[in-house]
Write an enzyme that holds these catalytic residues in place. Structure first.
Site, PDB file in Angstrom:
ATOM      1  N   ASP A  11       0.860  -1.189   0.000  1.00 36.40           N
ATOM      2  CA  ASP A  11       0.000   0.000   0.000  1.00 36.40           C
ATOM      3  C   ASP A  11       0.894   1.235   0.000  1.00 36.40           C
ATOM      4  O   ASP A  11       1.650   1.465   0.949  1.00 36.40           O
ATOM      5  CB  ASP A  11      -0.902  -0.015   1.241  1.00 36.40           C
ATOM      6  N   ASP A  52      -2.554   2.451  -6.289  1.00 41.90           N
ATOM      7  CA  ASP A  52      -1.563   2.499  -5.212  1.00 41.90           C
ATOM      8  C   ASP A  52      -1.616   1.301  -4.266  1.00 41.90           C
ATOM      9  O   ASP A  52      -1.052   1.342  -3.183  1.00 41.90           O
ATOM     10  CB  ASP A  52      -1.741   3.786  -4.403  1.00 41.90           C
ATOM     11  N   GLU A  53      -2.258   0.215  -4.700  1.00 37.25           N
ATOM     12  CA  GLU A  53      -2.461  -0.904  -3.778  1.00 37.25           C
ATOM     13  C   GLU A  53      -2.518  -2.211  -4.559  1.00 37.25           C
ATOM     14  O   GLU A  53      -3.147  -2.297  -5.614  1.00 37.25           O
ATOM     15  CB  GLU A  53      -3.775  -0.686  -3.017  1.00 37.25           C
TER      16      GLU A  53
END
Length: 357
Positions: A13, A108-109
């Site tokens: 993350d 973003d993950e």
């Protein structure tokens, strides 16, 4: 030891991804409260903010106007999606150096299954460390990681030592960790559900372990089943390298609240053509006539959200207007702030999936 307990799953993350990119490109912002999002004049909301801004109570999805009330010296920057996607693609390339089993959740993950990875002597902990170091060296950004044998626990773990840290839950630690885990930390459990669980005397997974599954299923439906299974340490979900897209939607936050149904209908007409464009672009292999489940969403001036869906109907403008007329009654005098349309995609499809990266 079961195969499930032998799995090595990493959840990566990125830390304040959009804001961190902007600060990296403009180091003078390093010690200032920074957020990325829409302007007040367009009734925008924050996409993300850095940790300095969070100390003022700011958070993602907060209305920009409210954010400035809490933090008058906030530096607000517009969303630069092409830049964020470019950086995300670079980060994804780092993931693939270690495993092909990468499931992108957002820009973003991502989840990575490194069970069969031979790098770093097969240590998931060291692999996560190596990935985070590569991200830092090559992009100038920081990432947090969680390592666990269960998918949901990897996500929980990635939040424990944020920012720029990682946390490991070993197979032999799973039982005790889950027993002490507050239910509000289970992914997908929001404030309302947490409050309802608390009213039932359920605060931790250990509490849920003492009740019958049917009780939660009757009270909460699918999310209740999820809570019960996770509380028992059961999560058989695999890391899916090619996640199927389940829905497509469009929405608009209105510059000025409305109360008249006629104005809502005009907005739906415009949104409908935007929705068709997005479906054709995102899912070109799905015939429009195969889509048989549609839905509509309203957000009121008190920020409460309501949705209405209908199955076994044709995808056309008239059916969305029918849904709008039906859901409009729920406003109960409240003004409408946002209108959204969405469709659920067919279960069986030859659609070619594209990574969210």
């Amino acid at each position: 030891m079961t195969d499930k307990e032998c799995r090595k799953i990493i959840h990566i993350d990125m830390d304040c991804f959009y804001a961190s990119i902007e600060i990296r490109n403009n180091p003078s912002l390093q010690h200032q409260p920074v957020a990325v999002g829409g302007m007040v004049s367009h009734r925008g909301v924050l996409s993300t903010c850095n940790y300095i801004a969070r100390q003022y109570g700011l958070r993602s999805a907060m209305p920009t106007a409210q954010a400035f009330k809490l933090c008058p010296n906030l530096v607000l920057l517009p969303v630069n999606m092409p830049l964020y996607k470019e950086v995300s693609q670079h980060i994804q390339s780092i993931f693939y150096r270690y495993t092909e089993l990468v499931e992108a959740i957002s820009l973003d993950e991502a989840y990575l299954d490194v069970t069969d990875c031979s790098f770093c002597y097969g240590s998931a902990t060291w692999i996560a460390q190596a990935i985070r170091q590569a991200i830092s060296a090559e992009t100038g950004l920081t990432a947090s990681a969680g390592i666990a044998p269960l998918k949901f626990l990897a996500k929980v773990a990635s939040d424990i030592n944020k920012p720029n840290g990682q946390f490991v839950i070993k197979p032999e630690e799973v039982t005790e960790f889950i027993q002490n885990l507050p239910l509000c930390h289970i992914p997908g459990i929001g404030k309302v559900t947490t409050q309802r669980l608390s009213q039932m005397g359920l605060h931790t997974c250990a509490d849920v372990q003492q009740i019958e599954q049917s009780l939660l299923l009757n009270k909460f439906g699918k999310i209740g089943q999820r809570i019960w299974l996770f509380s028992q340490g059961k999560d058989n979900r695999q890391v899916q390298p090619h996640r199927k897209r389940k829905s497509v939607g469009v929405e608009i936050t209105l510059l000025k609240n409305i109360t008249a149904l006629d104005k809502g209908i005009e907005i739906v007409k415009t949104l409908y053509f935007n929705l068709l464009t997005r479906i054709r672009h995102s899912c070109p292999y799905i015939p429009l006539e195969n889509i048989r489940r549609i839905g509509i969403k309203l957000k009121f001036d008190d920020f409460k959200i309501t949705t209405l869906e209908k199955s076994a109907v044709e995808l056309n403008q008239e059916n969305f207007i029918y849904l709008l007329r039906s859901i409009w009654q729920r406003s109960a005098g409240r003004e409408i702030r946002l209108i959204g349309l969405h469709v659920h995609l067919p279960e069986t499809t030859n659609e070619k999936q594209m990574s969210l990266f």
